[in-house]
Design an enzyme around this catalytic site. Structure first.
Site, PDB file in Angstrom:
ATOM      1  N   HIS A  71      46.685  54.236 -55.149  1.00  0.00           N
ATOM      2  CA  HIS A  71      46.744  52.810 -55.442  1.00  0.00           C
ATOM      3  C   HIS A  71      47.148  52.684 -56.919  1.00  0.00           C
ATOM      4  O   HIS A  71      46.775  53.528 -57.723  1.00  0.00           O
ATOM      5  CB  HIS A  71      45.331  52.258 -55.220  1.00  0.00           C
ATOM      6  CG  HIS A  71      45.194  50.771 -55.284  1.00  0.00           C
ATOM      7  ND1 HIS A  71      45.238  50.065 -56.460  1.00  0.00           N
ATOM      8  CD2 HIS A  71      44.997  49.851 -54.306  1.00  0.00           C
ATOM      9  CE1 HIS A  71      45.061  48.766 -56.197  1.00  0.00           C
ATOM     10  NE2 HIS A  71      44.919  48.621 -54.893  1.00  0.00           N
ATOM     11  N   ASP A 113      38.563  57.989 -56.412  1.00  0.00           N
ATOM     12  CA  ASP A 113      38.644  56.558 -56.124  1.00  0.00           C
ATOM     13  C   ASP A 113      38.164  56.360 -54.685  1.00  0.00           C
ATOM     14  O   ASP A 113      38.870  56.694 -53.735  1.00  0.00           O
ATOM     15  CB  ASP A 113      40.096  56.098 -56.316  1.00  0.00           C
ATOM     16  CG  ASP A 113      40.343  54.690 -55.783  1.00  0.00           C
ATOM     17  OD1 ASP A 113      39.402  54.077 -55.235  1.00  0.00           O
ATOM     18  OD2 ASP A 113      41.482  54.209 -55.913  1.00  0.00           O
ATOM     19  N   GLN A 157      38.459  52.808 -50.746  1.00  0.00           N
ATOM     20  CA  GLN A 157      38.842  52.698 -49.350  1.00  0.00           C
ATOM     21  C   GLN A 157      37.975  53.580 -48.443  1.00  0.00           C
ATOM     22  O   GLN A 157      38.029  53.465 -47.231  1.00  0.00           O
ATOM     23  CB  GLN A 157      40.317  53.103 -49.218  1.00  0.00           C
ATOM     24  CG  GLN A 157      41.022  52.512 -48.026  1.00  0.00           C
ATOM     25  CD  GLN A 157      40.948  51.001 -48.018  1.00  0.00           C
ATOM     26  OE1 GLN A 157      40.510  50.419 -47.032  1.00  0.00           O
ATOM     27  NE2 GLN A 157      41.338  50.348 -49.111  1.00  0.00           N
ATOM     28  N   LYS A 169      34.876  45.689 -50.650  1.00  0.00           N
ATOM     29  CA  LYS A 169      35.449  46.409 -49.520  1.00  0.00           C
ATOM     30  C   LYS A 169      34.367  46.822 -48.517  1.00  0.00           C
ATOM     31  O   LYS A 169      34.665  47.346 -47.458  1.00  0.00           O
ATOM     32  CB  LYS A 169      36.214  47.643 -50.013  1.00  0.00           C
ATOM     33  CG  LYS A 169      37.324  47.284 -51.011  1.00  0.00           C
ATOM     34  CD  LYS A 169      38.705  47.649 -50.546  1.00  0.00           C
ATOM     35  CE  LYS A 169      39.745  47.033 -51.451  1.00  0.00           C
ATOM     36  NZ  LYS A 169      40.750  47.955 -51.927  1.00  0.00           N
ATOM     37  N   CYS A 202      50.030  47.849 -53.163  1.00  0.00           N
ATOM     38  CA  CYS A 202      49.700  48.413 -54.482  1.00  0.00           C
ATOM     39  C   CYS A 202      49.905  49.919 -54.493  1.00  0.00           C
ATOM     40  O   CYS A 202      49.146  50.644 -55.157  1.00  0.00           O
ATOM     41  CB  CYS A 202      48.275  48.086 -54.911  1.00  0.00           C
ATOM     42  SG  CYS A 202      47.963  46.341 -55.082  1.00  0.00           S
TER      43      CYS A 202
END
Ligand SMILES: *Cc1c(COP(=O)(O)O)cnc(C)c1O
Length: 404
Positions: free
Chosen positions: A121, A198, A201, A224, A362
């Site tokens: 991303h 990260d 997600q 999220k 993104c």
């Protein structure tokens, strides 16, 4: 047995109509919907104990402080951090990454290298490019293959004693690929590099254990995982958080301030300048509680069923191509119709009440790799149904007819 109809009752927004049609919400990878249990916590905060934290002697301030710190413990427990002060509240994944990148500016020089993956991303690319500009360090990229999997052979070759930091996502928001982060972390540690994962997600689908992963930094956003926007967290190992300089100066992050010299507060407050998103932090904790009540194993099993069903049904449409076919992936389907712009399909689907994402998500480098402007992305959550997938498939067929 998982009862999706009962779960759907928790989400008031799923009752609404869009353009006269029942809402089919398949943009979960961009943001998830909020259950009544979390909405109630937000309403309760503003109705009953809205106050600034950590400074007040009065009852409201103490209640707010207690709940805010209790939520930090909920987050700590969920991610299995060793200490509560290793959980730093931020405004989200983007800010968490910028905080770490800012800190590393003080630790890197031009002979150092840092490694990113081709699957990232923009939030896990741009802050590091800014860091490299500032320090002269070199950015290396782990390439991906046609399936949307990282090339682990090249990764091993990129690592050396010059490598100081590796940053990759746990799960790709654009393609759904689950990356082999255990192996990525181990190999990085073998050359003495730190790793930031990260997790924005991943957290809707799995429950990461930061101690088992032995990861140095893990970041995510509350919105999220059924929480509100504007709040998230940085997990950092104590030794790293102590090494990094503060990110922002201001109230709450200090020990003593004078015009001659200011000393900083200890963890976690050193990184939490100013009045934070108090209600957001408390609701973040409530969202984690909610997700755990549903259960991550249940969520993963059900979402896998949706992924399998959706993939099969969509592939029945002639001229439809799915991007991201990794063996290990979550419930994200990125696709295109041959000769048709994704935006046009998305616009027609919206007219039918179906919310998907279109564009580069993104993650422009991924689109460049496939030589496409973007994709249509349908991302499923545990409150979605097979009937909704049927509606999507019908919608895509209709759109195809109208546009070709
Ligand atoms: C959503 C997302 C981000 C950005 O999160 P923000 O909440 O916008 O800061 C970063 N990385 C991945 C993989 C994401 O899915």
């Amino acid at each position: 047995m998982f009862n999706v109809e009962a779960i759907r009752k928790d989400f008031p927004i799923l009752n609404r109509k869009v353009n006269g049609k029942p809402l089919v919400y398949f943009d979960n990878a961009a943001t998830s919907q909020t259950p009544q249990q979390v909405i109630d916590v937000i309403v309760d905060y503003y109705s009953n104990y809205n106050a600034n934290i950590h400074r007040g002697v009065h009852a409201l301030s103490q209640e707010a402080t207690d709940k805010y710190e209790a939520a930090r413990l909920t987050i700590q427990k969920h991610f299995n951090a060793k200490h509560a002060y290793e959980i730093i509240y931020t405004s989200g994944t983007t800010e968490s990454i910028n905080l770490v990148a800012h800190g590393f500016a003080a630790l890197l020089n031009e002979s150092d290298e840092v490694i990113v993956s081709a699957l990232e991303h923009h939030s896990n690319i741009v802050p590091w490019q800014m860091l490299c500009e500032k320090t002269g360090a070199t950015l290396k990229v782990i390439p991906m293959n046609q399936e949307g999997e990282l090339d682990m052979v090249v990764y091993a070759q990129l690592l050396s004693n010059k490598t100081k930091l590796v940053f990759v996502n746990h799960i790709s928001n654009a393609l759904g690929t689950i990356n082999p982060i255990e192996s990525i972390i181990k190999q990085a540690h073998n050359v003495g590099a730190a790793v930031l994962i990260d997790g924005a997600q991943a957290c809707p689908h799995v429950k990461p254990d930061v101690q088992a992963l032995n990861v140095d930094f893990y970041v995510t956003s509350a919105h999220k995982i059924c929480g509100p926007t504007g709040v998230g967290m940085l997990y950092g190992k104590q030794e790293w958080l102590e090494k990094l300089p503060p990110y922002q100066g201001g109230g709450e992050m200090i020990d003593q301030v004078s015009f001659e010299k200011t000393t900083y507060a200890g963890l976690p407050h050193k990184f939490e300048a100013g009045t934070p998103n108090i209600c957001g932090g408390i609701a973040f904790g409530a969202a984690i509680d909610y997700m755990n009540t549903v259960g991550f194993e249940t969520i993963a099993n059900y979402e896998n069923e949706l992924l399998k069903y959706g993939t099969e049904k969509l592939l029945e449409i002639e001229g439809l191509k799915i991007y991201g076919t990794a063996k290990n992936k979550t419930s994200v389907i990125s696709f295109n119709l041959e000769g048709i712009h994704p935006y046009d399909v998305g616009t027609l689907l919206d007219k039918m009440g179906i919310a998907v994402r279109t564009g580069h998500h993104c993650a422009q480098p991924i689109m460049d790799y496939f030589k496409i402007p973007g994709t249509i992305r349908a991302s499923f959550a545990f409150y979605n149904t097979k009937q909704e997938i049927d509606a999507l498939v019908e919608g895509v067929k209709k759109a195809k007819m109208m546009l070709s």
